[in-house]
Design an enzyme around this catalytic site. Structure first.
Site, short mmCIF file in Angstrom:
data_model
loop_
_atom_site.label_atom_id
_atom_site.label_comp_id
_atom_site.label_asym_id
_atom_site.label_seq_id
_atom_site.Cartn_x
_atom_site.Cartn_y
_atom_site.Cartn_z
N HIS A 97 -0.92 -1.34 -4.37
CA HIS A 97 -2.28 -0.85 -3.71
C HIS A 97 -2.54 0.66 -3.59
O HIS A 97 -1.65 1.23 -2.86
CB HIS A 97 -2.40 -1.75 -2.42
CG HIS A 97 -3.59 -1.53 -1.47
ND1 HIS A 97 -4.84 -2.36 -2.12
CD2 HIS A 97 -4.05 -0.68 -0.55
CE1 HIS A 97 -5.81 -2.03 -1.18
NE2 HIS A 97 -5.57 -1.16 -0.25
N MET B 60 -11.59 -6.18 5.24
CA MET B 60 -10.90 -5.08 6.18
C MET B 60 -10.62 -5.98 7.36
O MET B 60 -11.15 -6.25 8.05
CB MET B 60 -11.52 -3.88 6.13
CG MET B 60 -11.66 -2.98 4.90
SD MET B 60 -10.09 -2.69 4.18
CE MET B 60 -9.39 -1.60 5.43
N HIS C 167 -8.33 1.02 -3.96
CA HIS C 167 -8.96 0.66 -3.34
C HIS C 167 -9.72 1.97 -2.83
O HIS C 167 -9.29 3.04 -2.38
CB HIS C 167 -8.40 0.22 -1.92
CG HIS C 167 -9.10 -0.02 -0.58
ND1 HIS C 167 -8.55 -0.30 0.56
CD2 HIS C 167 -10.54 0.03 -0.28
CE1 HIS C 167 -9.38 -0.37 1.56
NE2 HIS C 167 -10.74 -0.30 0.97
N MET D 207 -8.85 7.86 -0.47
CA MET D 207 -9.88 8.40 0.96
C MET D 207 -10.42 9.78 0.53
O MET D 207 -9.45 10.65 -0.01
CB MET D 207 -8.98 8.16 2.00
CG MET D 207 -8.48 6.96 2.23
SD MET D 207 -7.82 6.91 3.82
CE MET D 207 -6.81 5.30 3.83
N ASP E 287 -6.57 -6.26 4.21
CA ASP E 287 -6.04 -5.35 4.10
C ASP E 287 -6.15 -4.63 5.61
O ASP E 287 -7.23 -4.48 6.17
CB ASP E 287 -6.65 -4.22 3.28
CG ASP E 287 -5.85 -2.96 3.11
OD1 ASP E 287 -5.03 -2.63 3.70
OD2 ASP E 287 -6.70 -2.17 2.57
N MET F 287 -12.14 4.12 -0.91
CA MET F 287 -12.82 4.66 0.23
C MET F 287 -13.42 6.03 0.08
O MET F 287 -13.16 6.92 0.67
CB MET F 287 -11.77 4.51 1.52
CG MET F 287 -11.14 3.06 1.98
SD MET F 287 -9.86 3.12 2.83
CE MET F 287 -8.51 3.23 1.29
N ASP G 37 -4.61 3.56 -1.93
CA ASP G 37 -5.50 3.85 -1.30
C ASP G 37 -6.09 5.09 -1.33
O ASP G 37 -5.88 6.45 -1.17
CB ASP G 37 -5.13 3.91 0.37
CG ASP G 37 -5.10 2.38 1.01
OD1 ASP G 37 -5.78 1.56 0.61
OD2 ASP G 37 -4.05 2.13 1.41
N SER H 35 0.96 -1.21 0.04
CA SER H 35 0.05 -0.14 0.08
C SER H 35 0.91 1.31 -0.01
O SER H 35 1.46 1.51 0.87
CB SER H 35 -0.65 -0.01 1.30
OG SER H 35 -1.31 1.33 1.29
C1 DX5 Z 1 -6.36 1.30 5.72
C2 DX5 Z 1 -5.87 1.22 4.11
C3 DX5 Z 1 -4.89 0.27 4.10
C4 DX5 Z 1 -3.57 0.39 4.82
C5 DX5 Z 1 -2.65 -0.59 5.31
O1 DX5 Z 1 -7.70 2.14 5.48
O2 DX5 Z 1 -6.99 0.70 3.33
O3 DX5 Z 1 -4.33 -0.21 2.83
O4 DX5 Z 1 -2.95 1.41 4.17
O5 DX5 Z 1 -1.79 -0.19 5.90
P1 DX5 Z 1 -0.99 -1.14 7.28
O6 DX5 Z 1 -0.41 -2.37 6.45
O7 DX5 Z 1 0.04 -0.41 7.61
O8 DX5 Z 1 -2.15 -1.57 8.22
ZN ZN Z 2 -6.29 -0.26 1.27
#
Ligand code: DX5
Ligand code: ZN
Length: 234
Positions: free
Chosen positions: A35, A145, A68, A39, A183, A70, A37, A10
């Site tokens: 990956h 998750m 991903h 948000m 994740d 969110m 993320d 990620s």
């Molecule tokens: C959380 C993200 C994850 C996160 C994972 O909302 O979707 O992808 O970055 O990070 P670690 O492996 O450090 O928990």
């Molecule tokens: Zn993620």
């Protein structure tokens, strides 16, 4: 279920000032996917990456992009993210309109497949797995998750392994075999619990980017996951 293990670092945990080098380091370390993320500061409190950064990543990365999302109202923005042609796009079940989530889900799957992208659905730790009963056979990937989404660096929630098992069972009952991604809080210890129950795509943020040797981290997580798969039999 029990497909080959894929490691998806990620990039949220990477050094954004050196994103190109960080992506190259994922490739050099033997990662399988990247990956991303996304948000929106609404579905989750944090704000991270949007379409312009995804587009740049698509240009420089040789690895498949695993996006991903969110975000709230994912059907509105999904087409923008799909224009960058990610290999997998994952939306959250909780972000769908609660009055008719199944038809929204089907529309999202249609958009993703039309774009040539694999369709993923993510569940927060407190969302019942059974919500996927109607659509499980149409998803290419289910993301369980193992932390509440929003931040990297959180601790793995132990009940996640049972939830992976529930997804695997639901899929099997429907004659489906989606990839199962996990994740949050993944490392060479925690990955064993989820891989033993059917997880095959492992997202790793801090456990990869903050490791002293990233290739070693990827290798040991993969080895631990494969060993756990072997215990159950592939
Ligand atoms: C959380 C993200 C994850 C996160 C994972 O909302 O979707 O992808 O970055 O990070 P670690 O492996 O450090 O928990
Ligand atoms: Zn993620």
């Amino acid at each position: 279920m029990f497909d080959r293990i894929r490691i998806s670092p990620s990039i949220l945990s990477s050094d954004f000032m050196n994103l190109e080098k960080e992506v190259a380091s994922c490739e050099a370390a033997g990662a399988d996917w990247l990956h991303v993320d996304v948000m929106d500061g609404h579905f989750v409190p944090n704000l991270t990456i949007g379409v312009p950064v995804e587009a740049q990543l698509k240009k420089i990365a040789h690895l498949p992009l695993d996006v991903h999302l969110m975000i709230s109202n994912p059907l509105v923005q999904l087409p923008w993210f799909l224009e960058c042609e990610p290999d997998v796009a994952t939306i959250h079940w909780e972000a769908l309109d609660a009055t008719d989530p199944d038809s929204q889900a089907r529309e999202a799957i249609r958009l993703m497949h039309e774009a040539g992208t694999r369709a993923g659905i993510a569940l927060k730790p407190d969302t019942p797995v059974d919500c996927l009963r109607e659509t499980i056979a149409q998803w290419d990937m289910v993301l369980v998750m193992s932390v509440f989404p929003g931040f990297s660096g959180q601790s793995y929630l132990p009940e996640s392994a049972d939830r992976v098992g529930e997804v695997a069972r639901l899929a099997e009952e429907a004659g489906a075999a989606p990839l199962i991604q996990v994740d949050g809080g993944m490392n060479a210890q925690t990955v064993r619990f989820v891989a033993a129950r059917g997880a095959d795509v492992i997202v790793v943020g801090n456990g990869f980017f903050k490791a002293p040797d990233r290739a070693e981290a990827a290798k040991s997580i993969r080895a631990a996951a494969e060993a756990a798969q072997d215990v159950r039999g592939r």
